[in-house]
Design a protein around this motif. Structure first.
Motif, PDB file in Angstrom:
ATOM      1  N   PRO A  69       0.821  -1.217   0.000  1.00  0.00           N
ATOM      2  CA  PRO A  69       0.000   0.000   0.000  1.00  0.00           C
ATOM      3  C   PRO A  69       0.849   1.259   0.000  1.00  0.00           C
ATOM      4  O   PRO A  69       1.958   1.284   0.546  1.00  0.00           O
ATOM      5  N   ASN A  70       0.320   2.312  -0.603  1.00  0.00           N
ATOM      6  CA  ASN A  70       1.068   3.556  -0.757  1.00  0.00           C
ATOM      7  C   ASN A  70       0.899   4.437   0.481  1.00  0.00           C
ATOM      8  O   ASN A  70       0.364   5.540   0.423  1.00  0.00           O
ATOM      9  N   ILE A  71       1.386   3.923   1.587  1.00  0.00           N
ATOM     10  CA  ILE A  71       1.315   4.610   2.881  1.00  0.00           C
ATOM     11  C   ILE A  71       2.732   4.814   3.386  1.00  0.00           C
ATOM     12  O   ILE A  71       3.531   3.874   3.391  1.00  0.00           O
ATOM     13  N   ILE A  72       3.051   6.021   3.809  1.00  0.00           N
ATOM     14  CA  ILE A  72       4.338   6.287   4.444  1.00  0.00           C
ATOM     15  C   ILE A  72       4.118   6.388   5.943  1.00  0.00           C
ATOM     16  O   ILE A  72       3.229   7.108   6.413  1.00  0.00           O
ATOM     17  N   HIS A  73       4.931   5.640   6.689  1.00  0.00           N
ATOM     18  CA  HIS A  73       4.827   5.598   8.145  1.00  0.00           C
ATOM     19  C   HIS A  73       5.989   6.336   8.794  1.00  0.00           C
ATOM     20  O   HIS A  73       7.155   6.131   8.417  1.00  0.00           O
ATOM     21  N   PHE A  74       5.666   7.188   9.767  1.00  0.00           N
ATOM     22  CA  PHE A  74       6.662   7.779  10.650  1.00  0.00           C
ATOM     23  C   PHE A  74       6.309   7.385  12.080  1.00  0.00           C
ATOM     24  O   PHE A  74       5.129   7.269  12.426  1.00  0.00           O
TER      25      PHE A  74
END
Length: 335
Positions: A69-74
């Motif tokens: 999935p095109n999710i960026i996690h911080f």
């Protein structure tokens, strides 16, 4: 399912009532402010893969379409306010990759978006609309083993990124990783990680399907073998020597293009001729300044003012990103 209309109502009045009812339902079923923002409109469909086997999946060639999935996690334990470099990192990921969502995982229960740089983010509606906050408990132990007191949040972040990827899948970035090019080309693989020659893996950028075999084994590797006294043993050394050396096919191996090496990153602050543009990501090393080259520490805190005249490549990167120039007058409302 059929239903009978009472005689005292006309069909037109029932229709109007249904429309009004749907509107009320739509309004009251929207996420509350604590859940933050709605989903982005440009999310794409993924190729569905539930399990990976050696016979069915090749991490050299990958899938025919996106499986991650095109999710960026911080992850932001204890501190949610943004500084200038945090804003730059977020802006770079948005401009150069454009994820559907940014998930900020934090152990702060009542998040407030305070400070100048969050205000800058709010002023960019497309960026602001993609941000969601997810509560993530900061670990105190792993498989019954107490985390290091001094390194709790650092080791906790190592564990947290594994758990986040196992829950959602997506792209994990350290808070000081600058995205230079789109990472879409890596989203067709089970797991992607920087593993340079004769080095341990780099955990600053990890791209993975939530059912990645390596990610699950990485977490399992902590069982009865957590070393509280070693900074990078469980995050990098053990998963490299005990998993990847034996089963390198579990990941799509990146060599250098995630800019994970300290020797690469230091060029941003010491080598005026360093060309960072061919890399896909680079680790800015912002959290490691206390023991780095003295030339780097000549500018201990970057901001929108001193970045305009910073003579090393990091200055060029940020000025290109924010479309600012050394002679431009600083603005308190944004770059």
């Amino acid at each position: 399912m059929l239903f009978r209309v009472p005689r005292r109502f006309s069909y037109s009045s029932v229709f109007v009532g249904l429309v009004i009812g749907c509107c009320f339902y739509s309004f009251f079923s929207q996420p509350s402010s604590s859940k933050l923002f709605a989903q982005s409109n440009d999310e794409e469909k993924l190729v569905v893969i539930d399990t990976f086997t050696d016979d069915d999946f090749n991490n050299e060639t990958g899938a025919d379409g996106f499986i991650v999935p095109n999710i960026i996690h911080f992850i932001r334990f204890e501190k949610f306010q943004l500084n200038f470099v945090d804003y730059v990192v977020l802006k770079a990921a948005m401009r150069n990759h454009r994820p559907d969502k940014f998930y900020y995982h934090t152990n702060i229960k009542n998040v407030t978006f305070e400070g100048k740089y969050w205000e800058w983010v709010k002023n960019e509606k497309d960026l602001w609309s993609r941000i969601e906050v997810k509560y993530l408990e900061a670990p105190t132990e792993i498989f019954g083993q107490k985390l290091s007191k001094g390194w709790r949040f650092f080791h906790g972040s190592d564990i947290g990124r594994i758990r986040v990827l196992m829950q959602y899948g997506g792209i994990y970035l350290d808070n000081d990783c600058f995205v230079i090019h789109s990472l879409d080309k890596y989203r067709k693989f089970e797991c992607v990680i920087n593993w340079d020659e004769r080095q341990f893996l780099g955990t600053q950028t990890v791209i993975a399907h939530k059912n990645s075999r390596f990610i699950a084994l990485w977490l399992e590797s902590y069982k009865d073998n957590y070393h509280a006294d070693k900074w990078y043993y469980n995050a990098g050394e053990r998963p490299t020597t005990e998993i990847l050396v034996k089963q390198p096919h579990l990941i799509h191996r990146v060599k250098g293009d995630f800019g994970a090496g300290t020797g690469v990153s230091m060029n941003l602050y010491t080598n005026p001729k360093f060309d960072w543009r061919p890399l896909d990501v680079i680790h800015l090393l912002m959290n490691h300044r206390s023991y780095l080259d003295k030339r780097y520490n000549l500018t201990p805190v970057f901001d929108e003012n001193n970045i305009r005249t910073y003579e090393y490549p990091f200055g060029d990167m940020v000025r290109d990103l924010l479309d600012i120039h050394p002679a431009t007058t600083p603005s308190s409302n944004g770059p």
